[in-house]
Design a protein around this motif. Structure first.
Motif, PDB file in Angstrom:
ATOM      1  N   GLN A   1      -1.679   8.146 -16.637  1.00 13.06           N
ATOM      2  CA  GLN A   1      -3.077   7.910 -16.288  1.00 13.06           C
ATOM      3  C   GLN A   1      -3.384   6.411 -16.270  1.00 13.06           C
ATOM      4  OE1 GLN A   1      -5.195   9.958 -15.001  1.00 13.06           O
ATOM      5  NE2 GLN A   1      -6.709   8.347 -14.845  1.00 13.06           N
ATOM      6  N   ALA A   2      -2.858   5.669 -17.229  1.00 14.01           N
ATOM      7  CA  ALA A   2      -3.061   4.217 -17.254  1.00 14.01           C
ATOM      8  C   ALA A   2      -2.418   3.570 -16.028  1.00 14.01           C
ATOM      9  CB  ALA A   2      -2.484   3.624 -18.538  1.00 14.01           C
ATOM     10  N   GLU A   3      -1.245   4.060 -15.649  1.00 18.61           N
ATOM     11  CA  GLU A   3      -0.579   3.520 -14.457  1.00 18.61           C
ATOM     12  C   GLU A   3      -1.386   3.839 -13.203  1.00 18.61           C
ATOM     13  OE1 GLU A   3       3.749   3.348 -12.205  1.00 18.61           O
ATOM     14  OE2 GLU A   3       3.586   4.464 -14.079  1.00 18.61           O
ATOM     15  N   ARG A   4      -1.974   5.024 -13.145  1.00 14.25           N
ATOM     16  CA  ARG A   4      -2.837   5.376 -12.003  1.00 14.25           C
ATOM     17  C   ARG A   4      -4.013   4.393 -11.884  1.00 14.25           C
ATOM     18  NH1 ARG A   4      -1.464  10.559 -13.229  1.00 14.25           N
ATOM     19  NH2 ARG A   4      -0.670  11.732 -11.471  1.00 14.25           N
ATOM     20  N   GLN A   5      -4.577   4.019 -13.012  1.00 16.10           N
ATOM     21  CA  GLN A   5      -5.699   3.073 -13.003  1.00 16.10           C
ATOM     22  C   GLN A   5      -5.256   1.708 -12.479  1.00 16.10           C
ATOM     23  OE1 GLN A   5      -7.014   3.380 -17.085  1.00 16.10           O
ATOM     24  NE2 GLN A   5      -8.361   5.114 -16.624  1.00 16.10           N
ATOM     25  N   LYS A   6      -4.058   1.258 -12.890  1.00 15.78           N
ATOM     26  CA  LYS A   6      -3.525  -0.008 -12.372  1.00 15.78           C
ATOM     27  C   LYS A   6      -3.312   0.065 -10.866  1.00 15.78           C
ATOM     28  CE  LYS A   6      -0.044  -2.025 -14.139  1.00 15.78           C
ATOM     29  NZ  LYS A   6       1.278  -2.302 -14.682  1.00 15.78           N
ATOM     30  N   ILE A   7      -2.804   1.200 -10.396  1.00 14.34           N
ATOM     31  CA  ILE A   7      -2.550   1.378  -8.964  1.00 14.34           C
ATOM     32  C   ILE A   7      -3.862   1.400  -8.191  1.00 14.34           C
ATOM     33  CG2 ILE A   7      -1.695   3.019  -7.235  1.00 14.34           C
ATOM     34  CD1 ILE A   7       0.559   3.695  -9.281  1.00 14.34           C
TER      35      ILE A   7
ATOM     36  N   ARG B   1       0.834  -1.203   0.000  1.00 13.63           N
ATOM     37  CA  ARG B   1       0.000   0.000   0.000  1.00 13.63           C
ATOM     38  C   ARG B   1       0.872   1.258   0.000  1.00 13.63           C
ATOM     39  NH1 ARG B   1      -5.466   0.482   1.402  1.00 13.63           N
ATOM     40  NH2 ARG B   1      -5.366  -1.566   2.371  1.00 13.63           N
ATOM     41  N   SER B   2       1.923   1.269   0.818  1.00 13.47           N
ATOM     42  CA  SER B   2       2.785   2.460   0.851  1.00 13.47           C
ATOM     43  C   SER B   2       3.589   2.584  -0.437  1.00 13.47           C
ATOM     44  CB  SER B   2       3.694   2.451   2.079  1.00 13.47           C
ATOM     45  OG  SER B   2       4.673   1.446   1.978  1.00 13.47           O
ATOM     46  N   ALA B   3       4.022   1.459  -1.008  1.00 11.91           N
ATOM     47  CA  ALA B   3       4.751   1.517  -2.283  1.00 11.91           C
ATOM     48  C   ALA B   3       3.852   2.069  -3.384  1.00 11.91           C
ATOM     49  CB  ALA B   3       5.266   0.132  -2.654  1.00 11.91           C
ATOM     50  N   LEU B   4       2.592   1.643  -3.404  1.00 14.32           N
ATOM     51  CA  LEU B   4       1.650   2.137  -4.421  1.00 14.32           C
ATOM     52  C   LEU B   4       1.346   3.619  -4.219  1.00 14.32           C
ATOM     53  CD1 LEU B   4      -0.700  -0.966  -4.434  1.00 14.32           C
ATOM     54  CD2 LEU B   4       0.731  -0.219  -6.340  1.00 14.32           C
ATOM     55  N   ASN B   5       1.169   4.028  -2.968  1.00 12.36           N
ATOM     56  CA  ASN B   5       0.916   5.454  -2.692  1.00 12.36           C
ATOM     57  C   ASN B   5       2.128   6.306  -3.030  1.00 12.36           C
ATOM     58  OD1 ASN B   5      -1.802   5.401  -1.870  1.00 12.36           O
ATOM     59  ND2 ASN B   5      -1.214   4.611   0.125  1.00 12.36           N
ATOM     60  N   ASP B   6       3.335   5.788  -2.775  1.00 17.70           N
ATOM     61  CA  ASP B   6       4.554   6.515  -3.155  1.00 17.70           C
ATOM     62  C   ASP B   6       4.618   6.700  -4.663  1.00 17.70           C
ATOM     63  OD1 ASP B   6       5.305   6.685  -0.502  1.00 17.70           O
ATOM     64  OD2 ASP B   6       6.819   5.090  -0.638  1.00 17.70           O
ATOM     65  N   ARG B   7       4.224   5.667  -5.408  1.00 21.42           N
ATOM     66  CA  ARG B   7       4.243   5.771  -6.865  1.00 21.42           C
ATOM     67  C   ARG B   7       3.219   6.784  -7.355  1.00 21.42           C
ATOM     68  NH1 ARG B   7       6.843   6.834 -10.914  1.00 21.42           N
ATOM     69  NH2 ARG B   7       5.943   6.150 -12.856  1.00 21.42           N
ATOM     70  N   LEU B   8       2.049   6.845  -6.689  1.00 16.96           N
ATOM     71  CA  LEU B   8       1.051   7.860  -7.048  1.00 16.96           C
ATOM     72  C   LEU B   8       1.606   9.267  -6.846  1.00 16.96           C
ATOM     73  CD1 LEU B   8      -2.303   6.422  -5.642  1.00 16.96           C
ATOM     74  CD2 LEU B   8      -1.694   6.804  -8.039  1.00 16.96           C
ATOM     75  N   LYS B   9       2.326   9.484  -5.747  1.00 19.66           N
ATOM     76  CA  LYS B   9       2.941  10.796  -5.503  1.00 19.66           C
ATOM     77  C   LYS B   9       3.960  11.122  -6.587  1.00 19.66           C
ATOM     78  CE  LYS B   9       2.332  10.526  -0.533  1.00 19.66           C
ATOM     79  NZ  LYS B   9       2.987  10.260   0.752  1.00 19.66           N
ATOM     80  N   ALA B  10       4.741  10.132  -7.000  1.00 21.52           N
ATOM     81  CA  ALA B  10       5.732  10.347  -8.053  1.00 21.52           C
ATOM     82  C   ALA B  10       5.046  10.689  -9.373  1.00 21.52           C
ATOM     83  CB  ALA B  10       6.610   9.111  -8.206  1.00 21.52           C
ATOM     84  N   LEU B  11       3.921  10.031  -9.659  1.00 20.67           N
ATOM     85  CA  LEU B  11       3.169  10.341 -10.881  1.00 20.67           C
ATOM     86  C   LEU B  11       2.625  11.764 -10.839  1.00 20.67           C
ATOM     87  CD1 LEU B  11       1.248   6.990 -11.393  1.00 20.67           C
ATOM     88  CD2 LEU B  11       3.070   7.900 -12.841  1.00 20.67           C
TER      89      LEU B  11
ATOM     90  N   ALA C   1       1.688  -3.154  -8.491  1.00 21.87           N
ATOM     91  CA  ALA C   1       0.379  -3.000  -9.124  1.00 21.87           C
ATOM     92  C   ALA C   1       0.050  -4.166 -10.050  1.00 21.87           C
ATOM     93  CB  ALA C   1       0.318  -1.685  -9.894  1.00 21.87           C
ATOM     94  N   ILE C   2       0.955  -5.129 -10.159  1.00 19.98           N
ATOM     95  CA  ILE C   2       0.744  -6.244 -11.091  1.00 19.98           C
ATOM     96  C   ILE C   2      -0.514  -7.016 -10.706  1.00 19.98           C
ATOM     97  CG2 ILE C   2       2.077  -8.098  -9.989  1.00 19.98           C
ATOM     98  CD1 ILE C   2       2.525  -7.118 -13.594  1.00 19.98           C
ATOM     99  N   ALA C   3      -1.285  -7.415 -11.711  1.00 19.92           N
ATOM    100  CA  ALA C   3      -2.574  -8.069 -11.443  1.00 19.92           C
ATOM    101  C   ALA C   3      -2.602  -9.537 -11.858  1.00 19.92           C
ATOM    102  CB  ALA C   3      -3.692  -7.324 -12.160  1.00 19.92           C
TER     103      ALA C   3
END
Length: 108
Positions: free
Chosen positions: A59-65, A5-15, A97-99
């Motif tokens: 934007q596509a990466e945000r959707q994956k996250i 969760r923190s790794a995904l939120n960190d990536r959102l901040k970077a985006l 974010a891999i599904a």
């Protein structure tokens, strides 16, 4: 393994930071033959197109996250969305974010 969760939120901040840095490149290119020549305008248009493509990628990466964060909330994180098998921890560490598991990604 790092908390996903923190790794995904960190990536959102970077985006978000990448979006802020790329806003100027997405602006409309003005036609002013006095200010820039035809080749410079073509370069500006190409740079604008690349900036817009990068914005679409983010934007596509945000959707994956967002989908990965939803899987965490639902207790489904770490399991393949296709077959339901557990995704290898190393794969999740490389991309939180891999599904899909490697077999499903390969089409197997």
């Amino acid at each position: 393994m790092t908390d996903p969760r923190s790794a995904l939120n960190d990536r959102l901040k970077a985006l978000d930071a990448e979006d802020a840095a790329g806003l100027d490149g997405q602006k409309t290119v003005e036609l002013d033959q006095q200010a820039i020549g035809r080749l410079s305008r073509m370069d500006a248009l190409q740079n604008q197109a690349m900036a817009q493509a990068q914005a679409r990628r983010r934007q596509a990466e945000r959707q994956k996250i967002a989908a990965a964060l939803a899987r965490i909330t639902e207790g489904e994180y770490g399991y393949c969305t296709d077959c339901g098998e557990e995704i290898a921890p190393a794969r999740l560490a490389a991309d939180p974010a891999i599904a899909r598991c490697l077999d499903c990604t390969r089409g197997g």
